[in-house]
Design a protein around this motif. Structure first.
Motif, PDB file in Angstrom:
ATOM      1  N   GLY A   1       0.852  -1.258   0.148  1.00  0.00           N
ATOM      2  CA  GLY A   1      -0.115  -0.150  -0.028  1.00  0.00           C
ATOM      3  C   GLY A   1       0.859   1.188   0.102  1.00  0.00           C
ATOM      4  O   GLY A   1       0.541   2.286  -0.578  1.00  0.00           O
ATOM      5  N   VAL A   2       1.929   1.250   0.917  1.00  0.00           N
ATOM      6  CA  VAL A   2       2.979   2.365   0.757  1.00  0.00           C
ATOM      7  C   VAL A   2       3.562   2.781  -0.472  1.00  0.00           C
ATOM      8  O   VAL A   2       3.572   3.827  -0.902  1.00  0.00           O
ATOM      9  CB  VAL A   2       3.817   2.348   1.971  1.00  0.00           C
ATOM     10  N   ILE A   3       3.852   1.878  -1.149  1.00  0.00           N
ATOM     11  CA  ILE A   3       4.652   1.959  -2.310  1.00  0.00           C
ATOM     12  C   ILE A   3       3.611   2.165  -3.559  1.00  0.00           C
ATOM     13  O   ILE A   3       3.808   3.118  -4.191  1.00  0.00           O
ATOM     14  CB  ILE A   3       5.186   0.542  -2.959  1.00  0.00           C
ATOM     15  N   LYS A   4       2.287   1.718  -3.481  1.00  0.00           N
ATOM     16  CA  LYS A   4       1.418   1.979  -4.429  1.00  0.00           C
ATOM     17  C   LYS A   4       0.998   3.457  -4.199  1.00  0.00           C
ATOM     18  O   LYS A   4       0.886   4.278  -5.149  1.00  0.00           O
ATOM     19  CB  LYS A   4       0.114   1.333  -3.975  1.00  0.00           C
ATOM     20  N   ALA A   5       1.014   3.946  -2.892  1.00  0.00           N
ATOM     21  CA  ALA A   5       0.736   5.276  -2.637  1.00  0.00           C
ATOM     22  C   ALA A   5       1.608   6.347  -3.205  1.00  0.00           C
ATOM     23  O   ALA A   5       1.588   7.252  -3.773  1.00  0.00           O
ATOM     24  CB  ALA A   5       0.435   5.410  -1.184  1.00  0.00           C
ATOM     25  N   TYR A   6       2.997   5.942  -3.023  1.00  0.00           N
ATOM     26  CA  TYR A   6       3.952   6.706  -3.725  1.00  0.00           C
ATOM     27  C   TYR A   6       3.968   6.967  -5.091  1.00  0.00           C
ATOM     28  O   TYR A   6       4.094   7.874  -5.440  1.00  0.00           O
ATOM     29  CB  TYR A   6       5.360   6.088  -3.223  1.00  0.00           C
ATOM     30  N   LEU A   7       3.658   5.765  -5.681  1.00  0.00           N
ATOM     31  CA  LEU A   7       3.575   5.778  -7.300  1.00  0.00           C
ATOM     32  C   LEU A   7       2.323   6.533  -7.837  1.00  0.00           C
ATOM     33  O   LEU A   7       2.655   7.426  -8.811  1.00  0.00           O
ATOM     34  CB  LEU A   7       3.537   4.367  -7.752  1.00  0.00           C
ATOM     35  N   ILE A   8       1.331   6.490  -7.085  1.00  0.00           N
ATOM     36  CA  ILE A   8       0.183   7.248  -7.530  1.00  0.00           C
ATOM     37  C   ILE A   8       0.508   8.994  -7.175  1.00  0.00           C
ATOM     38  O   ILE A   8       0.156   9.660  -8.063  1.00  0.00           O
ATOM     39  CB  ILE A   8      -1.136   6.873  -6.587  1.00  0.00           C
TER      40      ILE A   8
ATOM     41  N   GLU B   1       4.582   9.748  -8.508  1.00  0.00           N
ATOM     42  CA  GLU B   1       4.842   9.579 -10.220  1.00  0.00           C
ATOM     43  C   GLU B   1       3.531   9.549 -11.244  1.00  0.00           C
ATOM     44  O   GLU B   1       3.517   9.291 -12.220  1.00  0.00           O
ATOM     45  CB  GLU B   1       5.183   7.846 -10.379  1.00  0.00           C
ATOM     46  N   GLU B   2       2.510   9.968 -10.224  1.00  0.00           N
ATOM     47  CA  GLU B   2       1.223  10.066 -11.061  1.00  0.00           C
ATOM     48  C   GLU B   2       0.692   9.186 -11.984  1.00  0.00           C
ATOM     49  O   GLU B   2       0.354   9.202 -13.019  1.00  0.00           O
ATOM     50  CB  GLU B   2       1.024  11.389 -12.009  1.00  0.00           C
ATOM     51  N   GLU B   3       0.682   7.827 -11.418  1.00  0.00           N
ATOM     52  CA  GLU B   3       0.323   6.692 -12.127  1.00  0.00           C
ATOM     53  C   GLU B   3      -0.941   6.125 -11.471  1.00  0.00           C
ATOM     54  O   GLU B   3      -1.192   6.187 -10.382  1.00  0.00           O
ATOM     55  CB  GLU B   3       1.315   5.627 -11.702  1.00  0.00           C
ATOM     56  N   GLY B   4      -1.748   5.760 -12.424  1.00  0.00           N
ATOM     57  CA  GLY B   4      -3.095   5.089 -12.105  1.00  0.00           C
ATOM     58  C   GLY B   4      -2.946   3.678 -11.574  1.00  0.00           C
ATOM     59  O   GLY B   4      -3.530   2.789 -12.470  1.00  0.00           O
ATOM     60  N   VAL B   5      -2.186   3.351 -10.546  1.00  0.00           N
ATOM     61  CA  VAL B   5      -2.289   2.098 -10.108  1.00  0.00           C
ATOM     62  C   VAL B   5      -3.333   1.596  -9.363  1.00  0.00           C
ATOM     63  O   VAL B   5      -4.101   2.266  -8.520  1.00  0.00           O
ATOM     64  CB  VAL B   5      -1.107   2.198  -8.872  1.00  0.00           C
ATOM     65  N   GLN B   6      -3.962   0.195 -10.015  1.00  0.00           N
ATOM     66  CA  GLN B   6      -5.117  -0.027  -9.688  1.00  0.00           C
ATOM     67  C   GLN B   6      -4.871  -0.763  -8.136  1.00  0.00           C
ATOM     68  O   GLN B   6      -3.768  -1.417  -7.711  1.00  0.00           O
ATOM     69  CB  GLN B   6      -5.726  -1.010 -10.646  1.00  0.00           C
TER      70      GLN B   6
ATOM     71  N   GLU C   1      11.883   3.672  -8.432  1.00  0.00           N
ATOM     72  CA  GLU C   1      10.784   3.795  -8.622  1.00  0.00           C
ATOM     73  C   GLU C   1      10.304   2.329  -9.110  1.00  0.00           C
ATOM     74  O   GLU C   1       9.301   1.941  -9.200  1.00  0.00           O
ATOM     75  CB  GLU C   1      10.561   4.863  -9.425  1.00  0.00           C
ATOM     76  N   ASP C   2      10.998   1.946 -10.227  1.00  0.00           N
ATOM     77  CA  ASP C   2      10.777   0.929 -10.949  1.00  0.00           C
ATOM     78  C   ASP C   2      10.844  -0.470 -10.037  1.00  0.00           C
ATOM     79  O   ASP C   2       9.930  -1.523 -10.267  1.00  0.00           O
ATOM     80  CB  ASP C   2      11.660   0.661 -12.163  1.00  0.00           C
ATOM     81  N   GLN C   3      11.542  -0.538  -8.949  1.00  0.00           N
ATOM     82  CA  GLN C   3      11.593  -1.681  -8.097  1.00  0.00           C
ATOM     83  C   GLN C   3      10.354  -1.609  -7.332  1.00  0.00           C
ATOM     84  O   GLN C   3       9.627  -2.514  -6.982  1.00  0.00           O
ATOM     85  CB  GLN C   3      12.857  -1.404  -7.235  1.00  0.00           C
TER      86      GLN C   3
END
Length: 596
Positions: free
Chosen positions: A459-466, A469-474, A572-574
């Motif tokens: 969840g923390v990694i997903k939140a960072y990317l959203i 990195e402005e990504e629409g992580v589902q 970020e890719d990791q």
């Protein structure tokens, strides 16, 4: 900003009668001294209350808590100086308690001098007054002889509790009528206090808080309740070193904070720190927060959405349901004040809300961070923070304490994280700002080192990317995501699951995750050719139907990778690799559960 906010909060509390009246101090008392009309001690009775306290192991334990009462304002001067209507045992009785015995003599004669100061000060104060309790108190002052009371059974029965106890005087037959509450005593004290405040002090200047010319506080009252601080408290503002002095001003004359403002901000902060609904402890930092209404509802709402709990202890299902309801009201468009009222009638979105992090530093208290925002904005930002942390369709509050736990190695003997990291995380939640890169670094390192990822870490990694990195992580597996790092994570999960399936539920001494996970997340090109080769051995051990299933899944992922495996992956890719791995693994669990 902090001192002004606390002064304003004091005014709000004063209107509600929640803070100590001007000219008085709140004193913790354990016992009442019951006097006969002749001034003799009839008995000493406890006035402590029994409360349940939750221990570290989660069990509740009954403890005795002193009753807090108002006394004429206490002096904080060093040395021997009696207060009006004392509560300290050394002044009242003039006896030291040592090794289960009482003794008025000591090397500095402090006990004798303290009692003499007490008798002199209070006989002068009650001169000319008459009432049953005052007369009994006067008789006590005139007749009590410490040297003749070394065997006093009432005091000896208190044991080691004697030295740290606070005492109040009452009359036999009427234990609820206390000496300090006598109308004559209160009236005289309030006259004296008002007169002392109206006389100019030794240093007058324009107050930096109120803007009025008035007496500047030389010493600021102590703040109590900060974790790790001295039991006697610490000062928020203080100047003790000559290098801190300027223009001939010493001590707190340098701060230009008036006596009135000083009293207000210290009273307000001490009140906040005594309320469980207004405080959280995170390692060495005490987090205090308040809304400018003097109540508890806003504070408890914030605790529920940040910590998953509050003083009113709603069950987890109720908290999760509240968060889901709030998110459903406007994840795309911000909740309005009227909608917030509909969500919870006790909440006012227009109120200013403050969050302050305090940490003790010797005899002082340092401010680690301070945040101010409208409650609606703050609550909405926290709700958005929680939404970004979700990794399943079932909405659940992710407490900050759980995130903190996942930042620490399970093998570590320390349970603390970098205070700066926590402050940055809290700031991201409250202000809807970008996450510090250090939070991603910490989570990626923990996943690679510990070789596991759970819902909180994902969840923390997903939140960072959203957010960053402005990504629409589902929330669930994204079969359309063609990011190479994400696909590598998915592929690793498939190969791992194939290996586990090949042993038919048996135990493996070592899995590909144990050997290759960290390397695959950082340098896929150097690892995946080996993993794909190993998968051929695993494929031979499973049924034909399972072979077809895994072959299709591997083919689906490989076909989406238009280029070769990446040689290296950025931080970020990791993170993307780990999200792909986690979400693919969850599909296997979901399928296994549906087949049961």
């Amino acid at each position: 900003m902090l001192i002004k906010a606390l002064c304003d909060y004091y005014d709000v509390l004063a209107e509600k009668g929640l803070v100590v009246p001007d000219g008085y101090s709140e004193v913790p008392l354990k016992y009442k001294i019951v006097l006969t009309p002749e001034g003799q001690i009839d008995k000493i009775i406890s006035c402590q209350k029994t409360e349940l306290q939750v221990q570290k192991n989660g069990k509740e334990k009954e403890i005795l808590v002193p009753e807090r009462m108002y006394f004429p304002k206490r002096t904080e001067k060093p040395g021997i100086e009696s207060n009006t209507i004392e509560h300290r045992p050394l002044y009242i009785f003039g006896l030291n308690h040592e090794k289960e015995s009482l003794n008025p003599q000591d090397r500095t004669e402090k006990a004798v001098k303290s009692h003499q100061a007490f008798v002199k000060r209070n006989l002068e104060f009650i001169d000319g007054f008459n009432s049953p309790i005052i007369d009994a108190f006067r008789n006590f002052l005139q007749s009590w002889n410490p040297e003749a009371e070394t065997e006093n059974r009432y005091i000896l029965d208190l044991g080691e509790d004697y030295a740290s106890a606070g005492f109040a005087f009452c009359l036999v037959g009427n234990p609820d009528l206390l000496l300090q509450d006598d109308p004559q005593i209160k009236a005289k004290w309030e006259r004296e206090y008002a007169q002392s405040q109206s006389q100019p002090g030794e240093h007058q200047a324009q107050c930096a808080i109120t803007g009025e010319v008035s007496d500047i506080a030389r010493i600021h009252s102590k703040i109590k309740g900060v974790k790790g601080g001295a039991s006697t408290g610490g000062v928020l503002i203080g100047f003790n070193n000559p290098s801190e002095n300027s223009y001939g001003n010493d001590q707190s004359y340098n701060s230009n904070i008036s006596e009135v403002a000083m009293r207000k901000y210290t009273e307000a902060l001490n009140y906040i720190l005594k309320q469980q609904s207004h405080c959280m402890i995170m390692d060495d930092i005490t987090i205090a927060f308040w809304a400018m209404d003097g109540g508890d509802e806003h504070e408890m709402a914030l605790q529920e959405f940040l910590m998953g709990q509050s003083e009113r202890k709603p069950d987890a299902e109720a908290v999760n349901a509240s968060l889901k309801k709030l998110l459903e009201r406007g994840m795309q468009t911000k909740v309005t004040t009227s909608e917030l009222k509909a969500f919870d009638a006790d909440l006012d979105g227009d109120l200013d809300f403050y969050i302050v992090g305090l940490k003790p530093n010797s005899s002082r208290i340092s401010v680690k961070f301070i945040y101010r925002k409208k409650f609606l904005d703050m609550l909405w930002n926290v709700a958005k923070f929680q939404d970004e942390l979700q990794v399943s369709k079932e909405v659940r509050v992710v407490p900050l304490s759980r995130i903190k736990k996942e930042c620490i190695s399970p093998k570590s003997s320390s349970d603390k994280i970098n205070p700066a990291l926590f402050a940055e995380l809290l700031e991201s939640a409250v202000y809807n700002r970008l996450y510090a890169r250090s939070i991603l670094e910490t989570m990626v390192r923990r996943v690679k080192t510990d070789k596991y990822i759970n819902d909180t870490r994902a969840g923390v990694i997903k939140a960072y990317l959203i957010r960053n990195e402005e990504e629409g992580v589902q929330v669930a597996l994204d079969r359309q995501n063609e990011n190479p790092a994400y696909l590598c994570g998915r592929l690793f999960a498939v190969l791992e699951n194939m290996q586990n399936f090949s042993v038919g539920g048996g135990q493996l001494n070592s899995t590909i995750k144990d050997k290759y996970f960290a390397s695959a997340a950082a340098k896929p090109a150097s690892v995946f050719p080996t993993l794909i080769k190993l998968s051929q051995y695993h494929m031979k051990k499973i049924s034909e139907g399972s072979q077809i299933f895994y072959a299709k899944l591997v083919g689906e992922i490989m076909n989406m990778m238009t280029n070769e495996f990446p040689k290296t992956l950025s931080l970020e890719d990791q993170g993307r690799f780990m999200i792909g791995y986690y979400q693919q693994v969850q599909t296997f669990y979901t399928k296994a559960e549906s087949n049961q």
